[in-house]
Each structure stands twice: as structure tokens, then as C-alpha cells.
Design a protein around this motif. Sequence first.
Motif, PDB file in Angstrom:
ATOM      1  N   TYR A  60       0.842  -1.197   0.000  1.00 37.21           N
ATOM      2  CA  TYR A  60       0.000   0.000   0.000  1.00 37.21           C
ATOM      3  C   TYR A  60       0.875   1.243   0.000  1.00 37.21           C
ATOM      4  O   TYR A  60       2.011   1.234   0.502  1.00 37.21           O
ATOM      5  CB  TYR A  60      -0.886   0.038   1.259  1.00 37.21           C
ATOM      6  N   GLY A  61       0.327   2.300  -0.533  1.00 38.12           N
ATOM      7  CA  GLY A  61       0.947   3.594  -0.356  1.00 38.12           C
ATOM      8  C   GLY A  61       0.542   4.177   0.986  1.00 38.12           C
ATOM      9  O   GLY A  61      -0.253   3.609   1.731  1.00 38.12           O
TER      10      GLY A  61
ATOM     11  N   ALA B 173       8.509  -1.375  -2.365  1.00 40.60           N
ATOM     12  CA  ALA B 173       7.267  -1.321  -3.137  1.00 40.60           C
ATOM     13  C   ALA B 173       6.149  -0.599  -2.403  1.00 40.60           C
ATOM     14  O   ALA B 173       5.102  -0.344  -2.990  1.00 40.60           O
ATOM     15  CB  ALA B 173       6.815  -2.735  -3.490  1.00 40.60           C
ATOM     16  N   GLY B 174       6.338  -0.280  -1.130  1.00 40.90           N
ATOM     17  CA  GLY B 174       5.301   0.355  -0.339  1.00 40.90           C
ATOM     18  C   GLY B 174       5.236  -0.278   1.035  1.00 40.90           C
ATOM     19  O   GLY B 174       6.167  -0.976   1.467  1.00 40.90           O
ATOM     20  N   ILE B 175       4.139  -0.046   1.736  1.00 43.16           N
ATOM     21  CA  ILE B 175       3.942  -0.667   3.046  1.00 43.16           C
ATOM     22  C   ILE B 175       3.378  -2.059   2.816  1.00 43.16           C
ATOM     23  O   ILE B 175       2.290  -2.225   2.268  1.00 43.16           O
ATOM     24  CB  ILE B 175       2.983   0.162   3.917  1.00 43.16           C
TER      25      ILE B 175
ATOM     26  N   ASP C  62      -3.994   3.643  -1.476  1.00 45.39           N
ATOM     27  CA  ASP C  62      -4.482   2.548  -2.308  1.00 45.39           C
ATOM     28  C   ASP C  62      -3.528   1.358  -2.318  1.00 45.39           C
ATOM     29  O   ASP C  62      -2.332   1.488  -2.033  1.00 45.39           O
ATOM     30  CB  ASP C  62      -4.682   3.027  -3.749  1.00 45.39           C
ATOM     31  N   ARG C  63      -4.083   0.217  -2.696  1.00 49.99           N
ATOM     32  CA  ARG C  63      -3.253  -0.954  -2.942  1.00 49.99           C
ATOM     33  C   ARG C  63      -2.326  -0.692  -4.121  1.00 49.99           C
ATOM     34  O   ARG C  63      -2.718  -0.048  -5.094  1.00 49.99           O
ATOM     35  CB  ARG C  63      -4.121  -2.177  -3.249  1.00 49.99           C
ATOM     36  N   VAL C  64      -1.118  -1.239  -4.042  1.00 46.78           N
ATOM     37  CA  VAL C  64      -0.145  -1.075  -5.123  1.00 46.78           C
ATOM     38  C   VAL C  64      -0.361  -2.117  -6.202  1.00 46.78           C
ATOM     39  O   VAL C  64      -0.265  -1.830  -7.396  1.00 46.78           O
ATOM     40  CB  VAL C  64       1.294  -1.149  -4.570  1.00 46.78           C
TER      41      VAL C  64
ATOM     42  N   TRP D 244      -0.198 -11.379  -3.240  1.00 51.77           N
ATOM     43  CA  TRP D 244       0.771 -12.462  -3.399  1.00 51.77           C
ATOM     44  C   TRP D 244       0.425 -13.555  -2.389  1.00 51.77           C
ATOM     45  O   TRP D 244      -0.036 -13.295  -1.281  1.00 51.77           O
ATOM     46  CB  TRP D 244       2.178 -11.949  -3.141  1.00 51.77           C
ATOM     47  N   MET D 245       0.658 -14.821  -2.784  1.00 54.90           N
ATOM     48  CA  MET D 245       0.456 -15.951  -1.884  1.00 54.90           C
ATOM     49  C   MET D 245       1.644 -16.893  -1.953  1.00 54.90           C
ATOM     50  O   MET D 245       2.200 -17.131  -3.027  1.00 54.90           O
ATOM     51  CB  MET D 245      -0.805 -16.735  -2.255  1.00 54.90           C
ATOM     52  N   GLY D 246       2.047 -17.414  -0.805  1.00 56.24           N
ATOM     53  CA  GLY D 246       3.100 -18.417  -0.746  1.00 56.24           C
ATOM     54  C   GLY D 246       2.846 -19.358   0.415  1.00 56.24           C
ATOM     55  O   GLY D 246       1.973 -19.123   1.255  1.00 56.24           O
TER      56      GLY D 246
END
Length: 413
Positions: free
Chosen positions: A278-279, A304-306, A341-343, A348-350
Motif C-alpha cells: 500500500y501507499g 514497493a510500499g507498506i 491505495d493498494r499497489v 501475493w500468496m506463498g
Amino acid sequence: MPRSAIVLGAGMVGVSVALHLRRRGYDVALLDRQGPGEGASFGNGGLIQREAVYPHPFPRALAELRRIAGNRAVDVSYHPLALPGFVSPLLRYWWNSEPRRYLAAVEAYSRLIATCVDEHLALAAGTEAMPLLRPIGWMRLFGNPALLEAALAQAETAQRDYGVHYAALDTKALAAAEPHLLVERAGAIHWTDPLSVSDPHALTLAYAGMFEAEGGSLGRGDAASLQRTGAGWRVETAAGPVEAAEVVVALGAASDRLTRRFGYAPPTFGKRGYHMHYGLKGNATLHRPILDTDSGFLLAPMRAGIRLTTGAEFARPDAPPSPVQLDRAEPVARSLLPLADRVEATPWMGTRPCTPDMLPIIGPLPRQPGAWCAFGHAHQGLTLGPTTGRMLAEMMLGETPFVSPEPYRPARF
């Protein structure tokens, strides 16, 4: 003739094993279906957790078990139809979490954790990886004063017994350290030893780049094609078959699918996790990773953000992503920080590879000469990759490992 090895799996653990073997004169082929660090190493809190001397035990308090059973928690969720497949390993996990057995696990686990920062710095020093390792630690926030007091008592024990360091923050000190928090908390523990990684994927790529620069071979290969050939091993790759005298299985949560073919079926299980970036609104900042105990998730400042990381989801290995935890966590996260907003478009999933005794599996594959294991690190693959790489390389060369490998031997299962 130089020794030769195939390392299957190019996450942090596999890359670290390959790099340490290469530096000891091995001809090494590092193979994965994906690029380096694109599996579970890609998505995590980005912490080299020197303070994590206590592995995650199975909850034993009835109130906690009832909370989890309700399947509405932010930190744990499960797919009901998947539970039969988890019964056996989770029962063993519960058994090993009995206080006396758990203390034995802590003693073994802490010996690995004690080395983690030094081993990362030994690889990263003087390279492009070094700026990715931020010596800022991370903070655990507490809204309940009684929980904070209990956590501080455990932190004092960890400092005395295992050499970790921390600072206690009251409400005012926490507000000064993280001025853009939107809530007031009773206080926090700032773990000061850990390194915070600004981009975990970039760190794995940097170590993989060192491996290639030093003469290692990195390629795409299918671990399922592994077979014995004479006195060695053979794997099919995009560039043709690769053969070597030894093989290392470092496939994370998928490792047991391969080892079962060779007679070794450890009771491992996977915990799925998700993340989203997120930003931040306006001029808001987050200076270091924070885990809010009341909420059960981590927020970490990344390139990439928070990054918002979720807890554990129990699902069948082939089940499609179901980021219900992220949906539960995001509104709470927005109440903690002024998230924008979401980036990314999708989370992502792992899957984290776990063992019922909370210790990784490191050492010779039983009854298979020339085959080795390096998996089962649960939440600490990023933390323990270089430590595992050095230990296993020393074992493969017949040296005395710098940490005794006995507690982590595959043959214990």
C-alpha cells in the motif's frame, strides 16, 4: 576432480546452499521452475530475526483454541475440507509444544538463530546486497498492559539466556518513534538486533548473482525428473539433462513430494500466507516494521510500499488463493496507519514449509547416499538461509559444522 552438486530450489535457502558449496570448490547447478526467490522467499515480513529464539508453538490454552476454531481470526484461518489432511502433523505439533518438549526445541532453534545476522552480513558485506539490510529492528505493539508486561518478562529472559537485545517503549515513546500511528497503545518492544530487508526478492537475487559471478550455473529445471544415474543424480532442465555426484533438496513446502519418491516421508505441512503493498497518504511514514499484537499481522516499509503480511492459512496444496485474512486485516491496518491505495491488483500468496517439532530438516537424506535435505524452515527461511547453507556445505565436505547439526537431522522423522 572438483565435487559436483545439483541444488533443487532457488529460494533463499537453496541459493545460500549453492553459494556456500561453490565457494568451497563444488561445481554447482542451481535449478528451479521459477526464477530465484520467486516462491516463499518472495513474500514475507523481510526480517532477519535474531530475536526469534522461540519458534511458534501450537496454542494450548483453551480460550485460544476456541478463538481459532471459530475461523474468523485475522492471524489464523483454515479451509474446513482441508483439515483431515492436517490432523496427523498438527497433533504431533501440539505434542511437541508441551512445555518441556518445547523448551528442548527452543534450545536447538536458538543455536541457529544466534548465527543469522552474522551469516547474512558475511555474504552481503561489500556487495549490492548490503544496502538492502537495514539495521533498524522491528517493534511489537501492545494495547493490553498485562500482555505487554508478560512479553517484557519473556524478552528479559531471552536477553539473559540467548543474548538478544530490546528496548521497552511506553505510550509516549512509541508515539515519538512512530508519529503517524493512528491509535494509542500501552507500549511496545523494539527488538534492536534484527535486520529489516527492504526487498526480500532483491536480496535473494543478489545472492544468486554472486553465485553466478563466482562460476555457479543457474537454470530452469524440473525437480520431479530427479533420478539416480550410476553413482550420481540426473535432472532434466530447459538446456538439457544435468548430472552431478550429489543433490540437495531445498524445495520448501514441496520438498516432501520429491523425497517421498526416495523413501523419505517427513510429516511436514504448509502454512499459506499472503501480502499486499500500500501507499501512505500525505507525508505519513513508517520508520520500521511493526506487529500489532491486538491485530496479529505485520506492517513493514518496503521498496514497493507498506507491506501487509497475513498470518497462517491451512488449505490443501492445490487450493486456489483465498485471501480472506487479507480482507479481514486491511480495515484494521487502515485504522493503524493512513494507508492509501493498494499497489498491486492481486495479493501475493506463498506457503511456509513447517515441521511438527518446529525445527528445520538439514542433513543427509536417509538411505540415499549423495542426497541431502535443506527445508522445513517455517517462518524463518529468509532468516536462516545463509546459516543453513554454511552448515550443509560443511557437512557435505566432511568438515565439523560450525553449528551441531544433530537436532535438525532428517533421520529424526
